[in-house]
Design a protein around this motif. Structure first.
Motif, PDB file in Angstrom:
ATOM      1  N   ARG A  35      45.233  35.439  40.727  1.00 25.41           N
ATOM      2  CA  ARG A  35      44.402  35.426  41.934  1.00 25.41           C
ATOM      3  C   ARG A  35      45.300  35.327  43.162  1.00 25.41           C
ATOM      4  NH1 ARG A  35      44.424  30.469  39.600  1.00 25.41           N
ATOM      5  NH2 ARG A  35      44.925  28.686  40.924  1.00 25.41           N
ATOM      6  N   LYS A  36      44.776  35.712  44.296  1.00 27.79           N
ATOM      7  CA  LYS A  36      45.573  35.711  45.524  1.00 27.79           C
ATOM      8  C   LYS A  36      46.153  34.330  45.814  1.00 27.79           C
ATOM      9  CE  LYS A  36      44.135  39.551  48.431  1.00 27.79           C
ATOM     10  NZ  LYS A  36      43.539  39.949  49.717  1.00 27.79           N
ATOM     11  N   GLY A  37      47.414  34.309  46.203  1.00 27.19           N
ATOM     12  CA  GLY A  37      48.078  33.064  46.532  1.00 27.19           C
ATOM     13  C   GLY A  37      48.846  32.451  45.381  1.00 27.19           C
ATOM     14  N   ALA A  38      48.561  32.885  44.155  1.00 28.23           N
ATOM     15  CA  ALA A  38      49.244  32.347  42.969  1.00 28.23           C
ATOM     16  C   ALA A  38      50.553  33.108  42.737  1.00 28.23           C
ATOM     17  CB  ALA A  38      48.351  32.446  41.745  1.00 28.23           C
ATOM     18  N   TRP A  39      51.510  32.448  42.114  1.00 30.42           N
ATOM     19  CA  TRP A  39      52.828  33.056  41.909  1.00 30.42           C
ATOM     20  C   TRP A  39      52.764  34.268  40.984  1.00 30.42           C
ATOM     21  CZ3 TRP A  39      54.837  33.560  37.027  1.00 30.42           C
ATOM     22  CH2 TRP A  39      54.285  32.759  36.027  1.00 30.42           C
ATOM     23  N   ASP A  40      51.763  34.316  40.096  1.00 30.23           N
ATOM     24  CA  ASP A  40      51.675  35.408  39.128  1.00 30.23           C
ATOM     25  C   ASP A  40      50.659  36.472  39.547  1.00 30.23           C
ATOM     26  OD1 ASP A  40      49.614  33.601  38.764  1.00 30.23           O
ATOM     27  OD2 ASP A  40      49.641  33.689  36.574  1.00 30.23           O
ATOM     28  N   PHE A  41      50.339  36.518  40.827  1.00 32.94           N
ATOM     29  CA  PHE A  41      49.443  37.549  41.358  1.00 32.94           C
ATOM     30  C   PHE A  41      50.273  38.791  41.654  1.00 32.94           C
ATOM     31  CE2 PHE A  41      47.171  39.502  45.036  1.00 32.94           C
ATOM     32  CZ  PHE A  41      45.989  39.803  44.380  1.00 32.94           C
ATOM     33  N   ILE A  42      50.179  39.783  40.775  1.00 33.09           N
ATOM     34  CA  ILE A  42      50.989  41.001  40.901  1.00 33.09           C
ATOM     35  C   ILE A  42      50.111  42.223  40.644  1.00 33.09           C
ATOM     36  CG2 ILE A  42      53.125  39.838  40.182  1.00 33.09           C
ATOM     37  CD1 ILE A  42      52.746  41.198  37.417  1.00 33.09           C
ATOM     38  N   GLY A  43      50.681  43.401  40.873  1.00 32.76           N
ATOM     39  CA  GLY A  43      50.008  44.648  40.535  1.00 32.76           C
ATOM     40  C   GLY A  43      49.968  44.862  39.040  1.00 32.76           C
ATOM     41  N   LEU A  44      49.365  45.951  38.618  1.00 36.92           N
ATOM     42  CA  LEU A  44      49.098  46.160  37.186  1.00 36.92           C
ATOM     43  C   LEU A  44      49.924  47.293  36.574  1.00 36.92           C
ATOM     44  CD1 LEU A  44      45.190  45.785  37.267  1.00 36.92           C
ATOM     45  CD2 LEU A  44      46.918  44.004  36.936  1.00 36.92           C
ATOM     46  N   GLU A  45      51.069  47.610  37.168  1.00 31.05           N
ATOM     47  CA  GLU A  45      51.912  48.668  36.613  1.00 31.05           C
ATOM     48  C   GLU A  45      52.332  48.362  35.176  1.00 31.05           C
ATOM     49  OE1 GLU A  45      53.070  48.514  41.075  1.00 31.05           O
ATOM     50  OE2 GLU A  45      52.488  47.106  39.499  1.00 31.05           O
TER      51      GLU A  45
END
Length: 390
Positions: free
Chosen positions: A45-55
């Motif tokens: 989720r936004k703001g979390a360290w693991d919030f990334i794109g889905l490539e």
């Protein structure tokens, strides 16, 4: 699809693709029917360290599907719509992280979500909506509950299998039944304990992980500043009081660690709860706790585990999680694991295939156990009534 995966905090690489593999049968079946498959999914989720794109997710889905999966880092813009319009039967397209959209985080009911920007922009392009996101079925978000209001919808194969299996497994578990509740999220644990003990789903509950530390604190154990600091976000006054209440209500039916494992001079060191507090944070349950809990699990006919017993990703502190899972397998009874991190740990220890059932759900599984409605299932039922045959 719920393909939210655990990541390496340093490299942001996917550590375990179990959730991606779990949705392959649904995608493969749709491709086999010559559908044009457009996938919505999220990562964190936004703001979390693991919030990334889905490539990475697209690449791993392609690998497991053994077919091309196109990825566009867009959701409702011209690039996404253009890519959808160019699809041929059998094509698979994964759009960007749906939680980039503000409408995905809005608190609303299904009818309001049906008017969200995401649904308004994409539903005219769709013939059918298929939800296979059991791991997110407890969330009322527009990507999950908005589309069934607008287009004919159905559950995917994973969703159907999860609901059927959990109803079968947890409807009337064979006694003695033991629930092991751990992980980092503590908020719902007191309420889960109350529900499963009150309704006879469990005879005994074992609390480990950060939840175990929180319950030790609620029982009056000084766990130390380092351990308490880790709990700060989850341990509200309401949650703390709820833990005290269930401990008072059920007494010895709730088993807590009698020792914890800390890192001291680079080594795993076990510390009795009677010798706490410690300057170091508790990273796992200790050896005495493992022995105590294993005896209970080995004598059970049904065992269920949601959440690891410690920081199993850290060498030396996977011991508690692995030993409890091994006891579940060795008990010869029905063994069920739930939640992404729990499933990931089981795969890491080569125990997933030896367990009776591994659920992809975390929060959804907890909601199911609490016998509360799953918003996604309610939306799919509505869609069937509105668009299904008479």
């Amino acid at each position: 699809m719920d393909i939210n995966c655990p990541l390496d905090k340093t490299t942001l690489k996917i550590l375990n693709d179990a959730r991606i593999r779990s949705i392959v049968p649904t995608v493969r079946e749709l491709v086999g029917k010559r559908a044009k498959v457009v996938i919505l999914a999220h990562q964190s989720r936004k703001g979390a360290w693991d919030f990334i794109g889905l490539e990475q997710h697209a690449s791993l889905l392609s690998k497991n599907l053994n077919a091309p999966v196109k990825y566009v880092n867009d959701i409702i813009g011209e690039e996404a719509k253009g890519s959808i319009s160019q699809m041929k039967p059998g094509d698979v397209l994964l759009l960007g992280n749906v939680r980039e959209l503000k409408c995905e985080s809005v608190t609303a009911d299904s009818s309001d979500h049906a008017e969200a920007e995401l649904v308004a922009e994409l539903s005219p392009l769709l013939d059918y909506y298929v939800c296979d996101a059991f791991g997110a079925a407890h969330r009322s978000q527009c990507s999950l509950v908005g589309f069934p209001m607008k287009v004919p919808s159905a559950s995917g194969r994973l969703m159907a299998r999860e609901i059927y299996a959990l109803k079968t497994i947890l409807g009337k578990p064979r006694p003695p039944s033991v629930f092991i509740l751990g992980g980092a999220k503590f908020g719902e644990v007191p309420f889960m304990i109350d529900r499963v003990l009150e309704n006879g789903i469990a005879d005994t509950v074992i609390v480990v992980g950060l939840a175990g530390n929180a319950f030790l604190l609620a029982r009056g154990v000084d766990i130390g500043e380092a351990s308490s600091k880790i709990l700060a976000d989850e341990l509200t006054e309401e949650n703390f009081q709820a833990a005290r209440d269930v401990l008072g209500k059920y007494g010895q039916r709730i088993l807590l660690p009698v020792d914890v494992a800390v890192e001291r001079n680079g080594k795993r060191v076990c510390v009795s709860t009677g010798d706490m507090p410690t300057a170091e944070p508790a990273l796992d349950i200790g050896d005495q706790s493992i022995d105590k809990f294993k005896k209970v699990i080995l004598s059970s006919k049904t065992s269920f585990m949601s959440g690891p017993a410690g920081m199993f990703e850290k060498p030396g502190f996977e011991v508690g999680t692995r030993q409890l899972m091994m006891a579940m397998v060795e008990s010869k009874g029905l063994s069920v694991l739930g939640g992404g991190h729990t499933a990931g740990a089981a795969e890491r220890f080569d125990l997933a295939d030896r367990t009776s059932y591994v659920s992809t759900g975390g929060g959804a599984l907890e909601t199911f156990l609490l016998q509360e409605p799953l918003p996604v299932m309610e939306a799919l039922r509505y869609s069937k009534k509105r668009f299904g045959p008479e």
